[in-house]
Design an enzyme around this catalytic site. Structure first.
Site, mmCIF file in Angstrom:
data_model
loop_
_atom_site.group_PDB
_atom_site.id
_atom_site.type_symbol
_atom_site.label_atom_id
_atom_site.label_comp_id
_atom_site.label_asym_id
_atom_site.label_seq_id
_atom_site.Cartn_x
_atom_site.Cartn_y
_atom_site.Cartn_z
ATOM 1 C CG ASP A 98 -2.269 0.616 0.981
ATOM 2 O OD1 ASP A 98 -3.284 0.003 1.363
ATOM 3 O OD2 ASP A 98 -2.293 1.706 0.387
ATOM 4 C CG ASP A 200 -4.363 5.929 0.873
ATOM 5 O OD1 ASP A 200 -4.211 6.964 1.542
ATOM 6 O OD2 ASP A 200 -5.359 5.176 0.979
ATOM 7 C CD GLU A 242 -8.778 5.049 -1.619
ATOM 8 O OE1 GLU A 242 -9.722 4.800 -0.865
ATOM 9 O OE2 GLU A 242 -7.709 5.576 -1.236
ATOM 10 C CG HIS A 316 -9.060 -0.748 4.347
ATOM 11 N ND1 HIS A 316 -8.892 -0.786 2.964
ATOM 12 C CD2 HIS A 316 -8.606 0.463 4.731
ATOM 13 C CE1 HIS A 316 -8.341 0.343 2.576
ATOM 14 N NE2 HIS A 316 -8.166 1.120 3.612
ATOM 15 C CG ASP A 317 -11.326 2.863 3.594
ATOM 16 O OD1 ASP A 317 -10.697 3.283 2.603
ATOM 17 O OD2 ASP A 317 -10.841 2.777 4.737
HETATM 18 O O1 TEU Z 1 -9.356 6.121 1.861
HETATM 19 C C1 TEU Z 1 -9.824 7.292 1.248
HETATM 20 C C2 TEU Z 1 -11.166 7.731 1.751
HETATM 21 O O2 TEU Z 1 -11.682 8.714 1.389
HETATM 22 C C3 TEU Z 1 -11.781 6.923 2.753
HETATM 23 O O3 TEU Z 1 -10.927 7.057 3.758
HETATM 24 C C4 TEU Z 1 -12.992 7.371 3.410
HETATM 25 O O4 TEU Z 1 -13.192 6.546 4.454
HETATM 26 C C5 TEU Z 1 -14.193 7.305 2.680
HETATM 27 O O5 TEU Z 1 -15.186 7.920 3.409
HETATM 28 C C6 TEU Z 1 -14.542 5.883 2.434
HETATM 29 O O6 TEU Z 1 -15.716 5.535 2.999
HETATM 30 C C7 TEU Z 1 -7.965 5.902 1.895
HETATM 31 C C8 TEU Z 1 -7.719 4.635 2.701
HETATM 32 O O7 TEU Z 1 -8.332 3.569 2.048
HETATM 33 C C9 TEU Z 1 -8.275 4.875 4.082
HETATM 34 O O8 TEU Z 1 -8.234 3.718 4.883
HETATM 35 C C10 TEU Z 1 -7.483 5.989 4.730
HETATM 36 O O9 TEU Z 1 -8.062 6.293 5.959
HETATM 37 C C11 TEU Z 1 -7.483 7.227 3.844
HETATM 38 O O10 TEU Z 1 -7.250 6.959 2.470
HETATM 39 C C12 TEU Z 1 -6.367 8.142 4.269
HETATM 40 O O11 TEU Z 1 -5.131 7.524 4.019
#
Ligand code: TEU
Ligand code: CA
Length: 549
Positions: A98, A200, A242, A316-317
């Site tokens: 990542d 990311d 992403e 994971h989000d």
């Molecule tokens: O995620 C980007 C992001 O916008 C999401 O964090 C956010 O949660 C969105 O509301 C999704 O439902 C990336 C990573 O995947 C996330 O885990 C990190 O927290 C974020 O970037 C910051 O690095």
């Protein structure tokens, strides 16, 4: 289009904190992952996307990195990381790391230096601006984790920019030194034998704060082409960006091989259709299958000849797929299998998020104190302070909160679901006695073995990988169906997205065509007779008999 190894690959995402704890401290680790490689080999996946394992104060569970070239002690050591790469390779599994370079941790030496003074050589690694005359923030940009995106630093009298938490200061990608540092780090990892990068929030790195542009800013794609040329361009690896802001046209800019940027992107349009346009994900919107089908058909069609799609229900989000789009209760197994079939026969690279292969569900913890996700906790505080009721906010967290995806992996019915012999960092979902990998492995008819079959079929049927996509029953409110065709290989995929039986009148071109059932979540597998009556969440794929077709 030149065929790449990742065209027929299937990726398994691991969230290390929640996967498997080998030393009993309640936190998953690299040794735990190494111990489960045989499980992943049995599943048949070829790539592991490893969420961050780098040194970090864990303000955002590792998406806040303080040393890109070292492993967080709670996850293990560099030597263990090398063992994971080697042991995975022995099982034909590649490790994708990542890459979190939109921001660093505020404990990264670059930021520690940058904060020292305005003329510190690292100052310009980050984005600093003077506050307004009235002392307010330089502008009104909000952080995704709540509050202003600007944090004032009294010592130097300026504010720094952070789109996520204030402990995740954004890097200044206009600074060529920053670009070179990141390229050097990426080559360092590539030289260690990794299989690529998940990048990311990559759509943010070109930001131009003075122009108020954060996503898809003009210098984004030039930066990615430079990154490609300086690092992974001449290495046969997988790169996935992403990009919450991507449209099909933008996705082609990223993933058109002739542009030498990335292999593919994660786009989220099939996810955000379940978010309220104003309140966002905290005000869940009912899933509308027809809207979903329009989005999928748009992306399948737009990237048919140029670029490449990624295919996923969760990560994971995001909330657990079976809870969001299926039925976590009576039809959990049938609906989880249906969702897998509906996704894995599409054109693109499928991603399986840990626990999805055994049908893990969302969780409803009693108290907000049981939650650990910085986004949910920050937004709970901010929104309830702004008048949103506790109950309404909890419903938002129950439906779309990120901890739904982060409860420990359920390995068996022993204490803590076999995840840890210690106190897990986040409570285990209480349904682990019923839902766990050991039970799934032992049950030939389980969701796990259904994923195994789908992953094997992708290797055996070129039409699944490269075939054209043709939507079927587009207007049907309950059925998502399509055909994949490559030469005279035709595969028809039919999915009932509801708990109600569906009578389906087959179009002339399909009626009575003999074929071989490739996979089904009901036995016997339905046939394409004259008409079809689909059972609740019934789903199957049939390879049509080329002679008859
Ligand atoms: O995620 C980007 C992001 O916008 C999401 O964090 C956010 O949660 C969105 O509301 C999704 O439902 C990336 C990573 O995947 C996330 O885990 C990190 O927290 C974020 O970037 C910051 O690095
Ligand atoms: Ca541990």
């Amino acid at each position: 289009m030149e065929t790449k190894w990742w065209h027929d690959a299937v990726v398994y995402q691991i969230y290390p904190r929640s996967f498997c704890d080998a030393n009993g401290d309640g936190i998953g680790d690299l040794a735990g992952i190494i111990g489960k490689l045989d499980y992943l080999q049995t599943l048949g996946i070829n790539v592991i996307w490893l969420s961050p394992v780098f040194r970090s104060p864990m303000d955002d569970n590792g998406y806040d990195i303080s040393d890109y070239c070292d492993i967080a002690p709670e996850f293990g050591t560099l030597a263990e990381m090398d063992t994971l790469i080697a042991e995975a390779a022995r099982r034909d599994i590649r490790i994708v790391m990542d890459l979190v370079v939109n921001h660093t941790s505020d404990e990264h030496p670059w930021f520690v230096e940058a904060k020292k003074s305005e003329d510190n050589p690292y100052r310009d690694y980050y984005i600093w601006r003077a506050p307004q005359a009235d002392g307010s923030a330089p502008d009104t940009q909000r952080s995704y984790f709540g509050g202003s995106a600007w944090e004032f630093d009294a010592a130097t009298g300026e504010s720094y920019f952070h789109l996520f938490s204030k402990r995740q200061p954004d890097l200044n990608w206009a600074n060529t030194k920053v670009q070179q540092e990141v390229h050097r780090m990426m080559n360092w990892w590539l030289d260690r034998g990794i299989g690529g990068f998940r990048m990311d929030v990559i759509d943010l790195i070109g930001k131009d704060v003075d122009a108020g542009i954060t996503t898809n800013a003009p210098r984004l794609h030039p930066l990615l082409r430079e990154m490609n040329a300086a690092t992974f361009g001449d290495r046969d690896v997988l790169t996935v960006g992403e990009a919450w802001s991507a449209t099909p046209e933008i996705a082609k800019l990223y993933s058109d091989p002739l542009r030498h940027e990335l292999s593919m992107v994660f786009q989220f349009e099939h996810i955000t259709i379940t978010h309220d346009p104003v309140e966002g994900k905290w005000k869940p919107r009912a899933f509308d299958l027809r809207e979903f089908k329009k989005v999928i058909t748009k992306w399948q069609t737009a990237l048919a000849d140029t670029g490449w799609n990624s295919l996923f229900w969760c990560n994971h989000d995001l909330p657990r797929a079976v809870s969001k789009y299926g039925d976590p209760g009576r039809y959990r197994v049938e609906s989880a299998k249906m969702l897998a079939t509906a996704l894995h026969f599409l054109r693109g690279t499928p991603y399986v998020y840990q626990g999805e292969e055994i049908g893990m569900t969302n969780v409803r913890f009693e108290s907000i104190d049981d939650y650990r996700d910085i986004e949910s906790l920050n937004l709970y505080r901010e929104r309830t302070a702004a008048g949103v009721s506790h109950a309404a906010m909890m419903e938002g967290i129950y439906a779309n909160g990120r901890d739904n995806a982060r409860t420990p992996m359920q390995w068996d019915a022993s204490d803590n679901a076999g995840f840890s012999s210690g106190q897990p960092w986040l409570k285990v979902n209480p349904n682990y006695c019923e839902i766990n990998a050991a039970a799934a492995l032992a049950d030939r008819d389980s969701i796990f073995h259904h994923y195994r079959r789908l992953i094997a079929l992708r290797k055996a049927h070129p039409a699944i990988v490269h075939g054209d996509y043709r939507p079927l029953f587009e207007a049907h409110p309950q059925v998502f169906a399509y055909e994949r065709r490559l030469g005279d290989e035709r595969i028809v995929v039919i999915n009932n997205f509801t708990a109600q039986p569906v009578e389906l009148e087959l179009p002339a071109g399909l009626r009575g065509i003999p074929g071989k059932c490739l996979v089904s979540n009901y036995t016997p597998c339905s046939e394409l007779g004259n008409d079809l009556v689909l059972q609740p969440y019934e789903s199957f794929a049939i390879a049509l008999d080329a002679r008859a077709a």
